[in-house]
Motif scaffolding. Structure first.
Motif, PDB file in Angstrom:
ATOM      1  N   TRP A 201       0.853  -1.174   0.000  1.00 27.86           N
ATOM      2  CA  TRP A 201       0.000   0.000   0.000  1.00 27.86           C
ATOM      3  C   TRP A 201       0.894   1.231   0.000  1.00 27.86           C
ATOM      4  CZ3 TRP A 201      -0.875   4.339   3.082  1.00 27.86           C
ATOM      5  CH2 TRP A 201      -2.045   5.058   2.791  1.00 27.86           C
ATOM      6  N   PRO A 202       0.574   2.285  -0.748  1.00 26.58           N
ATOM      7  CA  PRO A 202      -0.690   2.596  -1.428  1.00 26.58           C
ATOM      8  C   PRO A 202      -0.744   2.194  -2.901  1.00 26.58           C
ATOM      9  CG  PRO A 202       0.663   4.557  -1.341  1.00 26.58           C
ATOM     10  CD  PRO A 202       1.450   3.473  -0.669  1.00 26.58           C
ATOM     11  N   PHE A 203       0.119   1.251  -3.320  1.00 23.94           N
ATOM     12  CA  PHE A 203       0.074   0.774  -4.707  1.00 23.94           C
ATOM     13  C   PHE A 203      -0.873  -0.395  -4.867  1.00 23.94           C
ATOM     14  CE2 PHE A 203       4.566   2.383  -4.298  1.00 23.94           C
ATOM     15  CZ  PHE A 203       4.287   3.612  -4.856  1.00 23.94           C
ATOM     16  N   HIS A 204      -1.557  -0.757  -3.795  1.00 23.10           N
ATOM     17  CA  HIS A 204      -2.582  -1.794  -3.815  1.00 23.10           C
ATOM     18  C   HIS A 204      -3.617  -1.389  -2.779  1.00 23.10           C
ATOM     19  CE1 HIS A 204      -4.552  -5.706  -3.243  1.00 23.10           C
ATOM     20  NE2 HIS A 204      -4.054  -6.054  -4.407  1.00 23.10           N
ATOM     21  N   GLN A 205      -4.866  -1.793  -2.985  1.00 26.36           N
ATOM     22  CA  GLN A 205      -5.877  -1.480  -1.985  1.00 26.36           C
ATOM     23  C   GLN A 205      -5.507  -2.114  -0.651  1.00 26.36           C
ATOM     24  OE1 GLN A 205      -9.463  -2.805  -4.160  1.00 26.36           O
ATOM     25  NE2 GLN A 205     -10.184  -0.695  -4.000  1.00 26.36           N
ATOM     26  N   PRO A 206      -5.712  -1.388   0.457  1.00 25.88           N
ATOM     27  CA  PRO A 206      -5.335  -1.931   1.760  1.00 25.88           C
ATOM     28  C   PRO A 206      -6.211  -3.112   2.152  1.00 25.88           C
ATOM     29  CG  PRO A 206      -6.587   0.086   2.041  1.00 25.88           C
ATOM     30  CD  PRO A 206      -6.320  -0.054   0.562  1.00 25.88           C
ATOM     31  N   LEU A 207      -5.667  -3.943   3.022  1.00 23.55           N
ATOM     32  CA  LEU A 207      -6.418  -5.108   3.488  1.00 23.55           C
ATOM     33  C   LEU A 207      -7.633  -4.677   4.291  1.00 23.55           C
ATOM     34  CD1 LEU A 207      -6.406  -8.217   3.575  1.00 23.55           C
ATOM     35  CD2 LEU A 207      -5.053  -8.064   5.679  1.00 23.55           C
ATOM     36  N   TYR A 208      -7.471  -3.598   5.067  1.00 17.51           N
ATOM     37  CA  TYR A 208      -8.564  -3.074   5.882  1.00 17.51           C
ATOM     38  C   TYR A 208      -8.692  -1.579   5.612  1.00 17.51           C
ATOM     39  CZ  TYR A 208      -7.524  -7.366   8.481  1.00 17.51           C
ATOM     40  OH  TYR A 208      -7.279  -8.662   8.828  1.00 17.51           O
ATOM     41  N   GLY A 209      -9.780  -1.023   6.094  1.00 12.75           N
ATOM     42  CA  GLY A 209      -9.937   0.422   6.014  1.00 12.75           C
ATOM     43  C   GLY A 209     -10.540   0.875   4.703  1.00 12.75           C
TER      44      GLY A 209
ATOM     45  N   LEU B  12      -2.692   3.749  -5.998  1.00 14.05           N
ATOM     46  CA  LEU B  12      -1.883   4.645  -6.815  1.00 14.05           C
ATOM     47  C   LEU B  12      -1.083   3.847  -7.832  1.00 14.05           C
ATOM     48  CD1 LEU B  12      -0.407   6.959  -4.020  1.00 14.05           C
ATOM     49  CD2 LEU B  12      -2.524   7.257  -5.335  1.00 14.05           C
ATOM     50  N   LEU B  13      -0.719   4.482  -8.919  1.00 14.25           N
ATOM     51  CA  LEU B  13       0.166   3.837  -9.894  1.00 14.25           C
ATOM     52  C   LEU B  13       1.602   3.930  -9.394  1.00 14.25           C
ATOM     53  CD1 LEU B  13      -1.285   5.166 -13.284  1.00 14.25           C
ATOM     54  CD2 LEU B  13      -1.638   2.922 -12.223  1.00 14.25           C
TER      55      LEU B  13
ATOM     56  N   GLY C 295       6.493   1.221 -12.171  1.00  9.55           N
ATOM     57  CA  GLY C 295       5.674   0.253 -12.885  1.00  9.55           C
ATOM     58  C   GLY C 295       5.651  -1.143 -12.324  1.00  9.55           C
ATOM     59  N   ASP C 296       6.069  -1.319 -11.064  1.00  7.79           N
ATOM     60  CA  ASP C 296       6.145  -2.653 -10.478  1.00  7.79           C
ATOM     61  C   ASP C 296       5.636  -2.569  -9.039  1.00  7.79           C
ATOM     62  OD1 ASP C 296       7.135  -5.034  -9.109  1.00  7.79           O
ATOM     63  OD2 ASP C 296       8.448  -5.361 -10.826  1.00  7.79           O
ATOM     64  N   VAL C 297       4.425  -3.046  -8.799  1.00  7.37           N
ATOM     65  CA  VAL C 297       3.823  -2.956  -7.474  1.00  7.37           C
ATOM     66  C   VAL C 297       4.714  -3.592  -6.415  1.00  7.37           C
ATOM     67  CG1 VAL C 297       1.898  -3.759  -6.047  1.00  7.37           C
ATOM     68  CG2 VAL C 297       1.450  -2.807  -8.311  1.00  7.37           C
ATOM     69  N   GLY C 298       5.252  -4.765  -6.723  1.00  6.98           N
ATOM     70  CA  GLY C 298       6.080  -5.467  -5.747  1.00  6.98           C
ATOM     71  C   GLY C 298       7.353  -4.723  -5.414  1.00  6.98           C
TER      72      GLY C 298
ATOM     73  N   SER D 242       2.339   8.092  -9.017  1.00  9.41           N
ATOM     74  CA  SER D 242       2.532   8.974  -7.869  1.00  9.41           C
ATOM     75  C   SER D 242       3.912   8.750  -7.249  1.00  9.41           C
ATOM     76  CB  SER D 242       1.453   8.723  -6.821  1.00  9.41           C
ATOM     77  OG  SER D 242       0.175   9.024  -7.334  1.00  9.41           O
ATOM     78  N   TYR D 243       4.522   9.847  -6.805  1.00 10.16           N
ATOM     79  CA  TYR D 243       5.852   9.769  -6.202  1.00 10.16           C
ATOM     80  C   TYR D 243       6.071  11.001  -5.338  1.00 10.16           C
ATOM     81  CZ  TYR D 243       7.490  13.300  -9.551  1.00 10.16           C
ATOM     82  OH  TYR D 243       7.663  14.470 -10.262  1.00 10.16           O
ATOM     83  N   ASN D 244       7.162  10.984  -4.564  1.00 13.93           N
ATOM     84  CA  ASN D 244       7.521  12.174  -3.785  1.00 13.93           C
ATOM     85  C   ASN D 244       9.020  12.418  -3.725  1.00 13.93           C
ATOM     86  OD1 ASN D 244       8.366  10.213  -1.987  1.00 13.93           O
ATOM     87  ND2 ASN D 244       6.885  10.707  -0.385  1.00 13.93           N
ATOM     88  N   ALA D 245       9.801  11.621  -4.457  1.00 15.63           N
ATOM     89  CA  ALA D 245      11.249  11.780  -4.403  1.00 15.63           C
ATOM     90  C   ALA D 245      11.887  11.437  -5.749  1.00 15.63           C
ATOM     91  CB  ALA D 245      11.839  10.891  -3.313  1.00 15.63           C
ATOM     92  N   HIS D 246      12.870  12.246  -6.131  1.00 14.14           N
ATOM     93  CA  HIS D 246      13.677  11.973  -7.311  1.00 14.14           C
ATOM     94  C   HIS D 246      14.934  11.211  -6.904  1.00 14.14           C
ATOM     95  CE1 HIS D 246      11.372  14.603 -10.023  1.00 14.14           C
ATOM     96  NE2 HIS D 246      11.269  15.435  -9.001  1.00 14.14           N
TER      97      HIS D 246
END
Length: 320
Positions: A206-214, A220-221, A225-228, A292-296
């Motif tokens: 998470w947040p690249f996959h829906q959370p288990l709860y909540g 987010l993408l 390009g690799d969720v894992g 989505s990102y926050n760092a280069h």
């Protein structure tokens, strides 16, 4: 295995707990604006990683990782010690300079720079595809003892397990951990993070996959390009920050030493300003990919990094 024992990093566990408190208060008709106590990570008078001018991060790849996956994660480690356009991975990592030891020293990354060290591939699953926690330390010890990686007391040995490897307690409140082993008379910090894409992305990616709860908001993408792998980078950032500021369970943390809140794990679920349970915060979005990102980072890479506790402000610091 010697050393200080495991410090487990729970991916979205803290986020889930915050959501449950939020939800219960709302159900009771109470205000959900809670005045929390200031967040303080106490220093427990132990050593930080300050004995040499450079911090090397040596990588052990356990299982099958593609060359592209290895390059993404390797570029992230390089970015810890290399300048990039702001906001950058390097500026995030420099927050650790506020964590000072008894001699008023700061962790090695801020003295000069953190470097990507040597790498070892274990694509044959030398201990199988189901590992106990003790096997993590065994793999690091075997790799160092064989000479495949150097003995370096100012390094972190990072073991990365592929998505088809089951690790004890992985996905059950833990996305990664760090500890130490003793080789001869030298204590060596090491860390582990697993690829959660096929096992528990809702917990550890998470947040690249829906959370288990909540709240089940759209994921987010991922910037690479690799969720894992992008999920692993979040957890790698978490365990490396913990390993630098609390390498032997006597550095900076809050709570019990057996389950401490450390530099990043003390700030769960926060990636940008305005974050709240189920919402990672206001982030940057790549115009081309929509990721989505926050760092280069180096080589034009983009990454998403969790908030880190800033000793100067005693609060969780975000890059955006």
């Amino acid at each position: 295995m010697g050393g200080s024992g495991y410090r487990s990093i729970s991916g979205s566990a803290g986020l889930v707990a915050k959501f449950l408190v939020f939800f219960c208060l709302a159900q009771l008709g109470l205000s959900v604006l809670v005045n929390e106590e200031p967040l303080v990570l106490n220093y427990h008078n132990g050593p930080l990683l300050t004995s040499k001018p450079n911090l090397d991060v040596h990588l052990i790849w356990y299982g099958k990782f593609s060359a592209v996956q290895r390059s993404i994660l390797g570029d992230f480690v390089e970015s810890l010690g290399a300048g990039a356009p702001l906001p950058s991975v390097f500026s995030w990592w420099k927050t650790t300079e506020g964590y000072k030891d008894l001699s008023n020293e700061v962790p090695a990354p801020t003295k000069t720079h953190t470097r990507l060290g040597k790498q070892k591939l274990d694509e044959a699953y030398s201990l199988g595809k189901s590992l106990k926690r003790t096997d993590i330390g065994t793999l690091v010890l075997r790799t160092v003892s064989s000479g495949a990686l150097p003995v370096d007391d100012n390094a972190v040995y990072l073991l990365l397990t592929s998505q088809d490897v089951i690790v004890e307690r992985f996905c059950m409140g833990s996305c990664g951990s760090h500890a130490s082993i003793v080789v001869g008379k030298t204590a060596l910090p090491y860390a582990w993070v697993g690829n959660s894409e096929s096992q528990c992305p809702g917990q550890c990616a998470w947040p690249f996959h829906q959370p288990l709860y909540g709240p089940q908001s759209p994921p987010l993408l991922p910037p690479n390009g690799d969720v894992g792998i992008d999920g692993m980078i979040i957890n790698v950032a978490t365990v490396l920050a913990g390993a630098v500021t609390n390498p032997f369970n006597s550095g900076y943390f809050q709570g019990q030493s057996s389950a401490p809140l450390e530099a990043v794990s003390a700030c769960p679920g926060i990636y940008g300003t305005g974050a709240y349970p189920g919402f990672p915060g206001n982030l940057l979005v790549d115009n081309t990919t929509g990721a989505s990102y926050n760092a280069h980072g180096v080589k034009g890479r983009m990454f998403l990094l969790p908030a880190i506790w800033n000793p100067a402000t005693r609060s969780c610091k975000t890059l955006v």
